[in-house]
Design a protein around this motif. Structure first.
Motif, mmCIF file in Angstrom:
data_model
loop_
_atom_site.group_PDB
_atom_site.id
_atom_site.type_symbol
_atom_site.label_atom_id
_atom_site.label_comp_id
_atom_site.label_asym_id
_atom_site.label_seq_id
_atom_site.Cartn_x
_atom_site.Cartn_y
_atom_site.Cartn_z
ATOM 1 N N GLU A 65 0.828 -1.212 0.000
ATOM 2 C CA GLU A 65 0.000 0.000 0.000
ATOM 3 C C GLU A 65 0.863 1.264 0.000
ATOM 4 O O GLU A 65 0.583 2.215 -0.738
ATOM 5 C CB GLU A 65 -0.932 -0.010 1.218
ATOM 6 N N ARG A 66 1.922 1.285 0.817
ATOM 7 C CA ARG A 66 2.817 2.454 0.868
ATOM 8 C C ARG A 66 3.554 2.648 -0.457
ATOM 9 O O ARG A 66 3.666 3.761 -0.962
ATOM 10 C CB ARG A 66 3.844 2.296 2.006
ATOM 11 N N LEU A 69 1.333 4.152 -3.120
ATOM 12 C CA LEU A 69 1.172 5.608 -2.980
ATOM 13 C C LEU A 69 2.374 6.355 -3.542
ATOM 14 O O LEU A 69 2.220 7.405 -4.162
ATOM 15 C CB LEU A 69 0.997 5.982 -1.503
ATOM 16 N N GLU A 70 3.583 5.804 -3.327
ATOM 17 C CA GLU A 70 4.792 6.458 -3.838
ATOM 18 C C GLU A 70 4.902 6.358 -5.351
ATOM 19 O O GLU A 70 5.262 7.318 -6.014
ATOM 20 C CB GLU A 70 6.035 5.841 -3.199
ATOM 21 N N PRO A 73 1.208 8.327 -7.352
ATOM 22 C CA PRO A 73 0.620 9.354 -6.478
ATOM 23 C C PRO A 73 -0.695 9.935 -6.980
ATOM 24 O O PRO A 73 -1.468 10.475 -6.193
ATOM 25 C CB PRO A 73 1.712 10.426 -6.411
ATOM 26 N N GLN A 76 -6.059 6.678 -6.758
ATOM 27 C CA GLN A 76 -6.693 6.495 -5.456
ATOM 28 C C GLN A 76 -5.838 5.510 -4.654
ATOM 29 O O GLN A 76 -5.278 4.581 -5.232
ATOM 30 C CB GLN A 76 -8.097 5.894 -5.631
ATOM 31 N N PRO A 77 -5.721 5.685 -3.330
ATOM 32 C CA PRO A 77 -4.950 4.714 -2.541
ATOM 33 C C PRO A 77 -5.494 3.300 -2.732
ATOM 34 O O PRO A 77 -6.688 3.107 -2.920
ATOM 35 C CB PRO A 77 -5.156 5.178 -1.095
ATOM 36 N N TYR A 78 -4.591 2.338 -2.703
ATOM 37 C CA TYR A 78 -4.951 0.937 -2.887
ATOM 38 C C TYR A 78 -4.879 0.263 -1.527
ATOM 39 O O TYR A 78 -3.839 0.301 -0.872
ATOM 40 C CB TYR A 78 -3.963 0.285 -3.859
ATOM 41 N N VAL A 79 -5.983 -0.319 -1.081
ATOM 42 C CA VAL A 79 -6.017 -1.026 0.201
ATOM 43 C C VAL A 79 -6.089 -2.519 -0.092
ATOM 44 O O VAL A 79 -7.023 -2.991 -0.742
ATOM 45 C CB VAL A 79 -7.225 -0.584 1.066
#
Length: 130
Positions: A65-66, A69-70, A73, A76-79
């Protein structure tokens, strides 16, 4: 009384530790395919990570997930809801990465299923329960 200085050869110490704990510093290169929808078979993105074999699967999920995001960017964030090996077997959160995966092996990341927006008007959700 006098003390005798003792030279510690760090290389031999490291080799001794490696012998006792072979996966102490093991690194596992993981090839991650992020699926677009939960249970679907359309890939969304791919990324590669190097993680410690003795870390737990849930640590790998948070690392994915982190890294997402990098690398992406503007997305949408991936969970990550669930990780599976290349044969579709779910990987247990509290198991060691190195127990399931060898370096260079692929995993499939399934995203948190999208909820009906009407169900969740006030913004609570699975991410708050982590």
């Amino acid at each position: 009384h006098s003390t005798i200085p003792m030279a510690v050869n760090s290389q031999s110490l490291h080799q001794s530790l490696q012998h006792l704990y072979p996966d102490l510093n093991s690194r596992v290169k993981v090839l991650v395919t992020l699926m677009k929808t939960f249970g679907g078979n359309e890939p969304h993105k791919k990324l590669m990570l190097v993680v410690r074999g003795q870390d737990k699967i849930f640590v790998l999920k948070r690392t994915i997930e982190r890294e997402f995001l990098e690398l992406f960017p503007n997305e949408q964030p991936y969970v990550v809801a669930k990780l599976e090996d290349e044969n579709g077997f779910a990987l247990s959160n509290n198991s060691n990465i190195g127990d399931f995966l060898v370096s260079g092996q692929g995993v499939i990341a399934q995203p948190e299923p999208l909820k009906d927006p009407q169900e969740n008007i006030h913004g609570g959700g699975a991410a708050e329960m982590l």
